[in-house]
Design a protein around this motif. Structure first.
Motif, PDB file in Angstrom:
ATOM      1  N   ALA A   2      -9.821   5.915   5.237  1.00 14.83           N
ATOM      2  CA  ALA A   2      -9.373   5.702   3.860  1.00 14.83           C
ATOM      3  C   ALA A   2      -7.858   5.876   3.771  1.00 14.83           C
ATOM      4  O   ALA A   2      -7.177   5.119   3.062  1.00 14.83           O
ATOM      5  N   TYR A   3      -7.332   6.866   4.476  1.00 14.81           N
ATOM      6  CA  TYR A   3      -5.882   7.088   4.490  1.00 14.81           C
ATOM      7  C   TYR A   3      -5.165   5.864   5.049  1.00 14.81           C
ATOM      8  O   TYR A   3      -4.150   5.410   4.480  1.00 14.81           O
ATOM      9  N   ALA A   4      -5.659   5.330   6.162  1.00 15.45           N
ATOM     10  CA  ALA A   4      -5.003   4.170   6.783  1.00 15.45           C
ATOM     11  C   ALA A   4      -5.028   2.962   5.850  1.00 15.45           C
ATOM     12  O   ALA A   4      -4.027   2.242   5.709  1.00 15.45           O
ATOM     13  N   GLN A   5      -6.172   2.725   5.201  1.00 14.71           N
ATOM     14  CA  GLN A   5      -6.258   1.594   4.283  1.00 14.71           C
ATOM     15  C   GLN A   5      -5.401   1.822   3.038  1.00 14.71           C
ATOM     16  O   GLN A   5      -4.793   0.882   2.514  1.00 14.71           O
ATOM     17  N   ALA A   6      -5.356   3.074   2.566  1.00 10.70           N
ATOM     18  CA  ALA A   6      -4.517   3.385   1.409  1.00 10.70           C
ATOM     19  C   ALA A   6      -3.048   3.199   1.759  1.00 10.70           C
ATOM     20  O   ALA A   6      -2.253   2.740   0.927  1.00 10.70           O
ATOM     21  N   ARG A   7      -2.685   3.550   2.959  1.00  5.68           N
ATOM     22  CA  ARG A   7      -1.300   3.371   3.401  1.00  5.68           C
ATOM     23  C   ARG A   7      -0.913   1.898   3.386  1.00  5.68           C
ATOM     24  O   ARG A   7       0.184   1.528   2.963  1.00  5.68           O
ATOM     25  N   GLU A   8      -1.830   1.064   3.837  1.00  2.00           N
ATOM     26  CA  GLU A   8      -1.576  -0.380   3.832  1.00  2.00           C
ATOM     27  C   GLU A   8      -1.484  -0.914   2.403  1.00  2.00           C
ATOM     28  O   GLU A   8      -0.604  -1.728   2.081  1.00  2.00           O
ATOM     29  N   ALA A   9      -2.382  -0.430   1.525  1.00  2.54           N
ATOM     30  CA  ALA A   9      -2.352  -0.882   0.131  1.00  2.54           C
ATOM     31  C   ALA A   9      -1.057  -0.451  -0.549  1.00  2.54           C
ATOM     32  O   ALA A   9      -0.447  -1.224  -1.301  1.00  2.54           O
ATOM     33  N   LEU A  10      -0.615   0.785  -0.281  1.00  2.00           N
ATOM     34  CA  LEU A  10       0.601   1.271  -0.919  1.00  2.00           C
ATOM     35  C   LEU A  10       1.828   0.498  -0.442  1.00  2.00           C
ATOM     36  O   LEU A  10       2.773   0.292  -1.216  1.00  2.00           O
ATOM     37  N   SER A  11       1.817   0.065   0.799  1.00  2.00           N
ATOM     38  CA  SER A  11       2.944  -0.740   1.291  1.00  2.00           C
ATOM     39  C   SER A  11       3.042  -2.046   0.521  1.00  2.00           C
ATOM     40  O   SER A  11       4.146  -2.547   0.279  1.00  2.00           O
ATOM     41  N   THR A  12       1.878  -2.594   0.113  1.00  2.00           N
ATOM     42  CA  THR A  12       1.892  -3.806  -0.712  1.00  2.00           C
ATOM     43  C   THR A  12       2.416  -3.498  -2.112  1.00  2.00           C
ATOM     44  O   THR A  12       3.167  -4.278  -2.696  1.00  2.00           O
ATOM     45  N   VAL A  13       2.034  -2.347  -2.656  1.00  2.00           N
ATOM     46  CA  VAL A  13       2.516  -1.951  -3.979  1.00  2.00           C
ATOM     47  C   VAL A  13       4.032  -1.787  -3.965  1.00  2.00           C
ATOM     48  O   VAL A  13       4.721  -2.199  -4.904  1.00  2.00           O
ATOM     49  N   ARG A  14       4.561  -1.210  -2.901  1.00  2.00           N
ATOM     50  CA  ARG A  14       5.992  -0.908  -2.836  1.00  2.00           C
ATOM     51  C   ARG A  14       6.838  -2.105  -2.424  1.00  2.00           C
ATOM     52  O   ARG A  14       8.064  -2.048  -2.506  1.00  2.00           O
ATOM     53  N   SER A  15       6.201  -3.169  -1.978  1.00  2.00           N
ATOM     54  CA  SER A  15       6.968  -4.322  -1.484  1.00  2.00           C
ATOM     55  C   SER A  15       7.569  -5.117  -2.628  1.00  2.00           C
ATOM     56  O   SER A  15       7.097  -5.070  -3.752  1.00  2.00           O
TER      57      SER A  15
END
Length: 554
Positions: free
Chosen positions: A541-554
């Protein structure tokens, strides 16, 4: 107007979806208090973008006496909001809509402006005078420093919903601490949708106006709003509204304010979320040494050593019963089997399902192994904590409680799972080795030879008593054959038993090692399923959340 770059609506929607995905992933693991703002944004932004994008909601916000309502009426060129000397004056928001009112009603319902406080600006008498403002929804908010707490709460609520905020300040209170600390500095991510106007500028000389504007820009820079436009206005001098009116016309024409507001909200909300996401988790988050420590603790708790010792004892017991002197085998069988005494290895090979894939409906009985003592339970607890600590080492602090909870989430089921794993492990003793049968057959052959020799001797003795002709007794050297068969069979049987003892002991040691290896493998699987797997769910979940947050911050 700050923020000349256009916002891609599709890209913005993707960022919002990524934020929603991030929240779904981290909700079970992170504190709710840290995610409230993000949840609010997802719901609020989704509602705003689903409503009219042809309208731009602009709020006039300011303190008591700043002249908001006068500015509101001056921009509308109508007296719509009450103006007076009593404070607080504006208790509820008033809205003025340029263009038809009906298309904006759903948006105003969502904002929360009462129908009786909604006004339509344009009419047939205006011609095209107000056409450039068509699509503008202008709100006059209550005073943020009102003595009425309800007014302040209403301001805070509305500031979270509007597309663009025009902060109205006056020459006396433009440096108000509450304004800058509680409001302006909190909107540092919203410079693109923030305008600050120095109202009542007609009271100042041109030189003083410039000095106040420069000082106001300095304060805004300290608030993080250096890019926000700063204008001088006056509700009493129509010419001093042209710059503000032109700014609003540009904003309405661009149809970008709502998108820029959501973008600013995303930037503001995602910034604290980045503190919850650190470096990527290692591929092997829980290393072999940690898993081995867990397996050792679980093995000790489950009694693997005792079962391994019982396996060796069972091997000796069964080997003695199969390869021992036939006349004493019965006595060996009267002794209890060490494994069956523990309710282990009770199934024979012919009780397994005959077809591949067949489901066994046999109930696994509980073993008779003693319950783990306090020291063993403590060792298991330490090993479980070591798993979560090792997994949490590279992650931000906020994830450590979630990993610790995950590691302990199935601890109550561990004793039963371990007992079941021990009870169902094939210890490798269900089939007797072929050499047992060979030795057993040889023992029977030697016993048969001794019995035959004894019978031969008895028959010769009986014949002599009866006076019958004696039997011809062949000899081997000087030893009669019957005596040789009797003594040789007995002595060779005893010798064979002595020779087999080292072999049985060697086999028992191998049986112990094999049983311990298989038991540890079973215990290891329990540890991975009940301790490591829940931890890895959190890490995934952490790894997927990290990927999702990178999209939010892009």
């Amino acid at each position: 107007m700050a923020g000349d770059d256009r916002v891609d609506a599709e890209r913005l929607v993707l960022r919002l979806e990524a934020l929603g995905r991030f929240l779904r992933l981290v909700d079970p693991y992170l504190p709710d208090s840290s995610l409230v703002a993000a949840h609010t944004l997802v719901e609020r932004a989704g509602n705003r973008l689903s409503l009219s994008r042809d309208h731009t909601v602009v709020a006039l916000a300011g303190s008591t006496g700043s002249g908001k309502s006068s500015l509101f009426n001056a921009l509308a060129r109508l007296k719509l909001s009450p103006v007076g000397v009593r404070r607080p004056t504006t208790g509820v928001a008033h809205a003025c809509v340029w263009g038809p009112l009906e298309p904006a009603n759903r948006l105003l319902d969502w904002v929360g402006v009462l129908p009786r406080h909604r006004f339509m600006r344009e009419s047939a008498l205006d011609g095209d005078d107000e056409a450039a403002m068509r699509g503008l929804v202008l709100l006059d908010l209550p005073d943020f420093d009102s003595v009425e707490r309800g007014h302040r709460l209403e301001v805070d609520r509305l500031l979270g919903l509007v597309d663009l905020i025009v902060w109205v300040v006056d020459p006396q209170k433009y440096g108000d601490r509450i304004l800058h600390q509680a409001y302006l500095s909190q909107f540092r991510s919203h410079a693109a949708v923030t305008v600050v106007v120095l109202n009542q500028a007609d009271r100042l000389s041109t030189q003083d106006t410039e000095l106040v504007l420069e000082d106001l820009k300095r304060l805004l820079s300290e608030d993080g709003l250096a890019e926000a436009p700063v204008l001088a206005t006056s509700a009493k001098q129509p010419g001093m509204l042209n710059e503000l009116r032109g700014s609003l016309e540009t904003t309405v024409a661009e149809r970008q304010a709502a998108l820029r507001r959501v973008t600013g909200d995303l930037d503001a909300v995602s910034e604290p979320l980045t503190a919850m996401i650190g470096p990527p988790a290692a591929e092997d988050e829980v290393d072999r040494a940690t898993v081995r420590q867990l397996t050792d603790a679980l093995a000790a708790s489950a009694g693997v050593g005792a079962v391994a010792d019982a396996s060796a004892a069972a091997y000796r017991h069964r080997a003695a019963a199969a390869t021992g002197w036939p006349l004493t085998r019965g006595l060996r069988r009267l002794r209890p089997d060490p494994l069956r005494r523990l309710h282990l290895d009770t199934k024979s090979a012919d009780t397994e399902p005959a077809e591949t894939g067949a489901v066994s409906t046999d109930i696994v009985p509980r073993t008779s192994l003693p319950e783990a003592d306090a020291a063993q339970k403590s060792a298991v607890g330490l090993a479980v904590r070591a798993v979560s600590s090792r997994a949490a080492a590279p992650l931000p602090e906020v994830w450590k409680p979630a990993l610790a909870d995950a590691a302990r989430s199935r601890s109550a089921d561990l004793p039963d799972a371990l007992d079941r794993a021990i009870g169902t492990t094939d210890l490798g003793l269900k089939k007797a080795p072929l050499w047992w049968r060979a030795v057993g057959a040889l023992h029977w052959l030697l016993l048969a030879a001794a019995v035959f020799g004894l019978g031969w001797l008895v028959a010769g003795y009986v014949i002599r008593i009866l006076g019958l002709p004696e039997l011809d007794n062949p000899t081997v050297g000087d030893v009669p054959m019957p005596g040789l068969l009797l003594v040789g069979g007995l002595l060779l049987g005893v010798l064979l038993s002595l020779i087999m003892r080292p072999a049985v002991e060697w086999g028992a040691r191998r049986a112990r090692k094999r049983a311990e290896r298989r038991l540890r493998a079973s215990v290891n699987e329990v540890g991975r399923e009940y301790v490591v797997a829940p931890v890895r769910e959190v890490l995934n979940a952490y790894a997927q959340a990290r990927e999702a947050l990178s999209t939010v911050r892009s």
